[in-house]
Design a protein around this motif. Structure first.
Motif, PDB file in Angstrom:
ATOM      1  N   LEU A 125      11.260  71.348  24.684  1.00  0.00           N
ATOM      2  CA  LEU A 125      12.104  70.199  24.347  1.00  0.00           C
ATOM      3  C   LEU A 125      12.431  70.180  22.859  1.00  0.00           C
ATOM      4  CD1 LEU A 125      13.531  67.598  25.193  1.00  0.00           C
ATOM      5  CD2 LEU A 125      11.363  66.391  24.885  1.00  0.00           C
ATOM      6  N   LEU A 126      11.475  70.563  22.024  1.00  0.00           N
ATOM      7  CA  LEU A 126      11.731  70.615  20.588  1.00  0.00           C
ATOM      8  C   LEU A 126      12.802  71.647  20.251  1.00  0.00           C
ATOM      9  CD1 LEU A 126       8.113  70.278  19.158  1.00  0.00           C
ATOM     10  CD2 LEU A 126      10.026  68.719  18.709  1.00  0.00           C
ATOM     11  N   ARG A 127      12.857  72.744  21.004  1.00  0.00           N
ATOM     12  CA  ARG A 127      13.919  73.738  20.788  1.00  0.00           C
ATOM     13  C   ARG A 127      15.275  73.136  21.131  1.00  0.00           C
ATOM     14  NH1 ARG A 127      13.204  75.550  17.301  1.00  0.00           N
ATOM     15  NH2 ARG A 127      11.413  74.234  17.038  1.00  0.00           N
ATOM     16  N   TRP A 128      15.300  72.318  22.197  1.00  0.00           N
ATOM     17  CA  TRP A 128      16.544  71.659  22.594  1.00  0.00           C
ATOM     18  C   TRP A 128      16.984  70.634  21.551  1.00  0.00           C
ATOM     19  CZ3 TRP A 128      19.933  72.185  26.706  1.00  0.00           C
ATOM     20  CH2 TRP A 128      19.586  73.149  27.664  1.00  0.00           C
ATOM     21  N   THR A 129      16.061  69.782  21.115  1.00  0.00           N
ATOM     22  CA  THR A 129      16.426  68.750  20.139  1.00  0.00           C
ATOM     23  C   THR A 129      16.896  69.385  18.835  1.00  0.00           C
ATOM     24  OG1 THR A 129      14.107  68.555  19.431  1.00  0.00           O
ATOM     25  CG2 THR A 129      14.885  67.020  21.114  1.00  0.00           C
ATOM     26  N   SER A 130      16.260  70.473  18.439  1.00  0.00           N
ATOM     27  CA  SER A 130      16.651  71.160  17.208  1.00  0.00           C
ATOM     28  C   SER A 130      18.046  71.768  17.341  1.00  0.00           C
ATOM     29  CB  SER A 130      15.632  72.251  16.872  1.00  0.00           C
ATOM     30  OG  SER A 130      16.035  73.001  15.735  1.00  0.00           O
ATOM     31  N   ALA A 131      18.301  72.422  18.476  1.00  0.00           N
ATOM     32  CA  ALA A 131      19.609  73.052  18.692  1.00  0.00           C
ATOM     33  C   ALA A 131      20.723  72.012  18.717  1.00  0.00           C
ATOM     34  CB  ALA A 131      19.590  73.848  19.994  1.00  0.00           C
ATOM     35  N   ILE A 132      20.478  70.903  19.395  1.00  0.00           N
ATOM     36  CA  ILE A 132      21.480  69.841  19.485  1.00  0.00           C
ATOM     37  C   ILE A 132      21.740  69.236  18.109  1.00  0.00           C
ATOM     38  CG2 ILE A 132      21.915  67.530  20.407  1.00  0.00           C
ATOM     39  CD1 ILE A 132      20.334  68.463  22.924  1.00  0.00           C
ATOM     40  N   LYS A 133      20.680  69.032  17.332  1.00  0.00           N
ATOM     41  CA  LYS A 133      20.810  68.460  15.992  1.00  0.00           C
ATOM     42  C   LYS A 133      21.687  69.353  15.102  1.00  0.00           C
ATOM     43  CE  LYS A 133      18.019  66.909  12.030  1.00  0.00           C
ATOM     44  NZ  LYS A 133      18.579  67.818  11.001  1.00  0.00           N
ATOM     45  N   VAL A 134      21.415  70.650  15.138  1.00  0.00           N
ATOM     46  CA  VAL A 134      22.167  71.580  14.290  1.00  0.00           C
ATOM     47  C   VAL A 134      23.651  71.548  14.636  1.00  0.00           C
ATOM     48  CG1 VAL A 134      22.556  74.032  13.818  1.00  0.00           C
ATOM     49  CG2 VAL A 134      20.236  73.113  13.808  1.00  0.00           C
ATOM     50  N   LYS A 135      23.964  71.585  15.929  1.00  0.00           N
ATOM     51  CA  LYS A 135      25.370  71.620  16.337  1.00  0.00           C
ATOM     52  C   LYS A 135      26.034  70.252  16.198  1.00  0.00           C
ATOM     53  CE  LYS A 135      25.437  75.959  17.045  1.00  0.00           C
ATOM     54  NZ  LYS A 135      26.174  76.840  16.092  1.00  0.00           N
ATOM     55  N   PHE A 218      11.009  59.819  21.064  1.00  0.00           N
ATOM     56  CA  PHE A 218      10.629  60.795  20.047  1.00  0.00           C
ATOM     57  C   PHE A 218       9.626  61.768  20.648  1.00  0.00           C
ATOM     58  CE2 PHE A 218      11.744  56.917  17.787  1.00  0.00           C
ATOM     59  CZ  PHE A 218      12.590  57.380  16.794  1.00  0.00           C
ATOM     60  N   VAL A 219       9.626  62.978  20.138  1.00  0.00           N
ATOM     61  CA  VAL A 219       8.618  63.964  20.504  1.00  0.00           C
ATOM     62  C   VAL A 219       8.059  64.526  19.203  1.00  0.00           C
ATOM     63  CG1 VAL A 219      10.350  65.806  20.697  1.00  0.00           C
ATOM     64  CG2 VAL A 219       8.134  66.043  21.846  1.00  0.00           C
ATOM     65  N   LYS A 220       6.758  64.736  19.149  1.00  0.00           N
ATOM     66  CA  LYS A 220       6.126  65.189  17.904  1.00  0.00           C
ATOM     67  C   LYS A 220       6.233  66.696  17.746  1.00  0.00           C
ATOM     68  CE  LYS A 220       2.831  61.398  17.346  1.00  0.00           C
ATOM     69  NZ  LYS A 220       3.559  60.876  16.169  1.00  0.00           N
ATOM     70  N   GLY A 224       3.265  66.976  13.394  1.00  0.00           N
ATOM     71  CA  GLY A 224       2.953  65.607  13.758  1.00  0.00           C
ATOM     72  C   GLY A 224       4.057  64.612  13.465  1.00  0.00           C
ATOM     73  N   ALA A 225       5.207  65.108  13.022  1.00  0.00           N
ATOM     74  CA  ALA A 225       6.330  64.219  12.717  1.00  0.00           C
ATOM     75  C   ALA A 225       7.102  63.899  13.995  1.00  0.00           C
ATOM     76  CB  ALA A 225       7.254  64.873  11.701  1.00  0.00           C
ATOM     77  N   ASP A 226       7.674  62.704  14.045  1.00  0.00           N
ATOM     78  CA  ASP A 226       8.469  62.288  15.195  1.00  0.00           C
ATOM     79  C   ASP A 226       9.871  62.875  15.107  1.00  0.00           C
ATOM     80  OD1 ASP A 226       6.506  60.792  16.448  1.00  0.00           O
ATOM     81  OD2 ASP A 226       7.022  58.946  15.387  1.00  0.00           O
ATOM     82  N   VAL A 227      10.273  63.576  16.164  1.00  0.00           N
ATOM     83  CA  VAL A 227      11.612  64.164  16.249  1.00  0.00           C
ATOM     84  C   VAL A 227      12.417  63.359  17.269  1.00  0.00           C
ATOM     85  CG1 VAL A 227      12.945  66.215  16.831  1.00  0.00           C
ATOM     86  CG2 VAL A 227      10.720  66.446  15.680  1.00  0.00           C
ATOM     87  N   PRO A 228      13.577  62.823  16.901  1.00  0.00           N
ATOM     88  CA  PRO A 228      14.359  62.016  17.833  1.00  0.00           C
ATOM     89  C   PRO A 228      14.759  62.786  19.083  1.00  0.00           C
ATOM     90  CG  PRO A 228      15.161  61.736  15.587  1.00  0.00           C
ATOM     91  CD  PRO A 228      14.182  62.883  15.559  1.00  0.00           C
ATOM     92  N   ALA A 229      14.660  62.107  20.236  1.00  0.00           N
ATOM     93  CA  ALA A 229      15.058  62.704  21.514  1.00  0.00           C
ATOM     94  C   ALA A 229      15.866  61.686  22.308  1.00  0.00           C
ATOM     95  CB  ALA A 229      13.825  63.154  22.305  1.00  0.00           C
ATOM     96  N   HIS A 230      16.816  61.050  21.617  1.00  0.00           N
ATOM     97  CA  HIS A 230      17.629  60.026  22.275  1.00  0.00           C
ATOM     98  C   HIS A 230      19.062  60.077  21.749  1.00  0.00           C
ATOM     99  CE1 HIS A 230      15.974  58.222  18.594  1.00  0.00           C
ATOM    100  NE2 HIS A 230      17.061  57.451  18.554  1.00  0.00           N
ATOM    101  N   THR A 231      19.596  61.288  21.660  1.00  0.00           N
ATOM    102  CA  THR A 231      20.896  61.527  21.032  1.00  0.00           C
ATOM    103  C   THR A 231      21.988  60.597  21.534  1.00  0.00           C
ATOM    104  OG1 THR A 231      20.297  63.861  20.812  1.00  0.00           O
ATOM    105  CG2 THR A 231      22.616  63.300  20.519  1.00  0.00           C
ATOM    106  N   PHE A 232      22.123  60.474  22.865  1.00  0.00           N
ATOM    107  CA  PHE A 232      23.245  59.717  23.415  1.00  0.00           C
ATOM    108  C   PHE A 232      23.051  58.203  23.342  1.00  0.00           C
ATOM    109  CE2 PHE A 232      24.784  63.356  26.385  1.00  0.00           C
ATOM    110  CZ  PHE A 232      25.243  64.047  25.280  1.00  0.00           C
ATOM    111  N   LEU A 233      21.886  57.754  22.924  1.00  0.00           N
ATOM    112  CA  LEU A 233      21.649  56.328  22.752  1.00  0.00           C
ATOM    113  C   LEU A 233      21.847  55.897  21.304  1.00  0.00           C
ATOM    114  CD1 LEU A 233      18.475  55.937  24.998  1.00  0.00           C
ATOM    115  CD2 LEU A 233      20.887  55.747  25.639  1.00  0.00           C
ATOM    116  N   ASP A 234      22.162  56.863  20.446  1.00  0.00           N
ATOM    117  CA  ASP A 234      22.387  56.597  19.026  1.00  0.00           C
ATOM    118  C   ASP A 234      23.893  56.559  18.766  1.00  0.00           C
ATOM    119  OD1 ASP A 234      22.653  56.648  16.261  1.00  0.00           O
ATOM    120  OD2 ASP A 234      20.994  58.046  15.963  1.00  0.00           O
ATOM    121  N   PRO A 235      24.437  55.432  18.286  1.00  0.00           N
ATOM    122  CA  PRO A 235      25.880  55.332  18.045  1.00  0.00           C
ATOM    123  C   PRO A 235      26.433  56.406  17.115  1.00  0.00           C
ATOM    124  CG  PRO A 235      24.835  53.170  17.897  1.00  0.00           C
ATOM    125  CD  PRO A 235      23.729  54.172  17.992  1.00  0.00           C
TER     126      PRO A 235
END
Length: 302
Positions: A125-135, A218-220, A224-235
């Motif tokens: 999931l962290l690989r997904w959140t990172s990839a989505i963030k970059v793009k 969020f996923v850690k 230990g840092a919180d990484v956002p995992a709610h892209t489509f809920l963020d305006p």
């Protein structure tokens, strides 16, 4: 160059291996001949850098899935997102990314006989959140230059923007890795902030008093840092139309599975039409009151 490089990279005379190599060569060659490939495509494909090879291959395999689409002439070829196609009168820009298997153990990536391994769902999931963030930042920009596609005018406000994530390098051996711990795609978990199905038990009576999906916005990460995992809920991410989740590596040449799914942004400023992108299923969140209901194949609602 393409054929020689791929034959040397994936040697072996097993019939499936041969069929797979032929498919990779055909896909990459056809991509170049179509005129859709970046001018540096071949050089990067054969550069001996793994991330460049899989990034290029992902583009070639995705181009195959888009072969029936209309590709309009681009004002600045080679500048901007990887693909531009038309959905009726709307431009749809598609940016491709192939996450690297960072923090995934070899026992997950390369199955060994008679062994049992854990499902490394949080690492994936962290690989997904990172990839989505970059793009997403390619479109929206970030604190550092250069500016995003929107600010530069490459992508217009009325255009759709799709992030295509090819998870083939995150596979469990030969098995696709699109589905997360929730049994929804990782793309949906990264976009809507939910995790595994859970049961709530009363500690006094030991009775089950509720069931539902875990709220996990969020996923850690490993620090230990919180990484956002709610892209489509963020305006802030309303300009992103959808995530096209694919698992493409050419295995369909010998009967292997290469699934694809589309997860639509219910808050998208410029939505892409359902079933426009080739997929086994389109995941569409419906708003009921203050709640989003995410449909899943074979079930009315989740």
């Amino acid at each position: 160059m393409i054929q020689t490089y791929i034959e040397n990279k994936f040697p072996g005379e097993n019939p499936n291996r041969v069929a797979w190599r032929h498919e990779l060569v055909r896909a990459c060659t056809s991509f170049v001949e179509s005129g859709l490939a970046d001018p540096n495509f071949v050089n990067e494909l054969v550069s001996r850098e793994e991330h460049k090879f899989w990034s290029c291959l992902s583009e070639a395999l995705i181009a195959q899935r888009l072969s029936d689409k209309k590709f309009p002439k681009r004002p600045n070829p080679g500048v901007g997102p990887d693909f531009l196609v038309m959905d009726g009168e709307r431009k749809v820009w598609i940016e491709v990314v192939c996450p690297e298997p960072v923090q995934l153990p070899d026992e997950w990536l390369n199955i060994q006989p008679n062994t049992v391994v854990s499902f490394h769902h949080e690492e994936i999931l962290l690989r997904w959140t990172s990839a989505i963030k970059v793009k997403a930042e390619r479109l929206l920009g970030n604190e550092r230059p250069p500016e995003g596609y929107l600010a530069s005018g490459i992508v217009a406000k009325e255009d759709a923007y799709v992030i295509a994530v090819n998870s083939c390098r995150l596979r469990h051996g030969p098995f696709p890795s699109l589905m997360g711990i929730s049994q929804f795609p990782f793309a949906a978990e990264a976009a809507f902030g939910f995790g595994p199905f859970q049961i709530t038990i009363n500690k006094d009576t030991l009775e089950a008093v509720g069931t539902g999906y875990q709220h996990r916005p969020f996923v850690k990460n490993r620090n230990g840092a919180d990484v956002p995992a709610h892209t489509f809920l963020d305006p802030a991410f309303e300009p992103i139309s959808a995530i096209w989740a694919v698992d493409l590596n050419g295995y369909s040449a010998f009967g292997g599975s290469e699934p694809t799914y589309v997860v639509h942004n219910p808050n998208a400023l410029c939505p892409v039409s359902k079933e426009f992108l080739p997929s086994l299923h389109d995941y569409v969140a419906r708003l009921e009151g203050n709640n989003f209901i995410l449909d899943r194949p074979g079930e009315e609602e989740q």
